[in-house]
Motif scaffolding. Structure first.
Motif, PDB file in Angstrom:
ATOM      1  N   SER A   1      -7.872   2.490  -1.829  1.00  0.00           N
ATOM      2  CA  SER A   1      -9.088   2.224  -2.607  1.00  0.00           C
ATOM      3  C   SER A   1      -9.935   3.479  -2.786  1.00  0.00           C
ATOM      4  O   SER A   1     -11.133   3.382  -3.069  1.00  0.00           O
ATOM      5  N   PHE A  28       0.844  -1.192   0.000  1.00  0.00           N
ATOM      6  CA  PHE A  28       0.000   0.000   0.000  1.00  0.00           C
ATOM      7  C   PHE A  28       0.879   1.240   0.000  1.00  0.00           C
ATOM      8  O   PHE A  28       1.037   1.918   1.000  1.00  0.00           O
ATOM      9  N   VAL A  37      -6.042   0.690   3.621  1.00  0.00           N
ATOM     10  CA  VAL A  37      -6.973   0.064   2.677  1.00  0.00           C
ATOM     11  C   VAL A  37      -7.881   1.121   2.066  1.00  0.00           C
ATOM     12  O   VAL A  37      -8.102   1.149   0.848  1.00  0.00           O
ATOM     13  N   ALA A  83      -4.390  -7.773   3.517  1.00  0.00           N
ATOM     14  CA  ALA A  83      -5.154  -7.032   4.519  1.00  0.00           C
ATOM     15  C   ALA A  83      -6.492  -7.711   4.803  1.00  0.00           C
ATOM     16  O   ALA A  83      -6.934  -7.772   5.961  1.00  0.00           O
ATOM     17  N   PHE A 128     -14.528  -5.548   0.480  1.00  0.00           N
ATOM     18  CA  PHE A 128     -13.659  -5.824   1.625  1.00  0.00           C
ATOM     19  C   PHE A 128     -14.494  -6.016   2.886  1.00  0.00           C
ATOM     20  O   PHE A 128     -14.282  -6.963   3.648  1.00  0.00           O
ATOM     21  N   PHE A 134      -4.243  -5.738  -0.794  1.00  0.00           N
ATOM     22  CA  PHE A 134      -5.672  -5.902  -0.498  1.00  0.00           C
ATOM     23  C   PHE A 134      -5.940  -7.322  -0.005  1.00  0.00           C
ATOM     24  O   PHE A 134      -6.642  -7.531   0.990  1.00  0.00           O
TER      25      PHE A 134
END
Length: 279
Positions: free
Chosen positions: A128, A47, A124, A63, A138, A60
């Protein structure tokens, strides 16, 4: 910024070795914080602002399973049932070999007492930005994992509220997703989803409860008109379409979950249409 390593290192260093121990502890704590920063900070799972698409997808994926492990720990110690649930989700994704090992490692990381949940969720969300469908996916993965044993413990619900808030979702939005997932679990248990997949249609009439769950899967009331039902179906399919999620950065390892979700939506929609005579 990671500082706890320096604080604890300096404290225990001073206790054990006085001023010299303080300096040594501060140095070692700084090294510890730097490592944690690389893992959970700017470099957590890729990230980073300069990371490529593959790095962001790997981040992703990592996580998602790490947070899943943290949710599993919400009830206390992780039991064999929670591990079974995580394995079942990996099976649904078709994870094998290295991908499965990475998911298992991430799940174990999430169970650690010092897992930096908020740091991970902030990254995250940042990674995103502008892709709300990806953030929703997610969140839904965490909800599915929590519901996989058929029940939702109060501590799991509380933690899901924290996760939803950190990802930018309201309490109302989370509660709606929880209701939809609970209905989806019953819908799957009722066998209609599997029957639809295997036989290309339904061979038995649903009960009143099963029909009610089909409405909830689509997020509409049982009084919805044909137009409202179609609008809700198209909205849900658009949000969960595998190709669209892939274009927004969904890891290929998680694509199977998106496909299964669209099949579930299709089955619920077709069941209602058949029972109500909608075209």
């Amino acid at each position: 910024m990671q500082v706890w390593g320096k604080i604890l290192g300096a404290f225990f260093g001073f206790l054990l070795g006085g001023p010299f121990g303080l300096l040594l502890g501060l140095f070692l704590g700084h090294k510890f914080d730097k490592v944690r920063s690389n893992i959970y900070g700017g470099g957590f799972g890729g990230f980073t602002s300069g990371g490529n698409q593959a790095d962001r997808q790997a981040a992703f994926f990592h996580a998602a399973f790490a947070v899943m492990g943290h949710v599993a720990k919400a009830k206390g110690r992780v039991t064999a049932e929670e591990i079974r649930v995580a394995s079942a989700i990996m099976d649904r994704m078709g994870l094998q070999g290295e991908s499965r090992r990475q998911a298992q490692d991430a799940f174990r990381e999430g169970k650690e007492e010092d897992f930096p949940l908020e740091d991970v969720l902030v990254r995250v969300r940042q990674a995103s930005a502008g892709r709300s469908d990806l953030l929703q996916f997610f969140l839904e993965v965490q909800i599915q994992a929590a519901f996989a044993d058929g029940t939702l413990h109060p501590s799991e619900r509380q933690l899901l509220h924290v996760i939803a808030r950190m990802l930018g979702f309201s309490e109302r939005q989370l509660e709606q997703r929880l209701q939809m997932q609970e209905a989806a679990f019953r819908f799957q248990q009722g066998g209609f989803h599997q029957q639809y997949q295997q036989q290309g249609g339904f061979r038995q009439a649903p009960t009143r409860d099963q029909l009610a769950d089909a409405y909830k899967v689509l997020g509409v009331s049982a009084e919805a008109t044909a137009q409202e039902l179609k609008r809700a179906y198209r909205k849900q399919m658009n949000e969960h379409h595998p190709d669209k999620l892939a274009a927004k950065g969904l890891p290929p390892e998680m694509m199977e979950l998106a496909k299964q979700k669209t099949q579930e939506l299709q089955a619920a929609y077709d069941l209602i249409r058949k029972e109500k005579g909608f075209k």
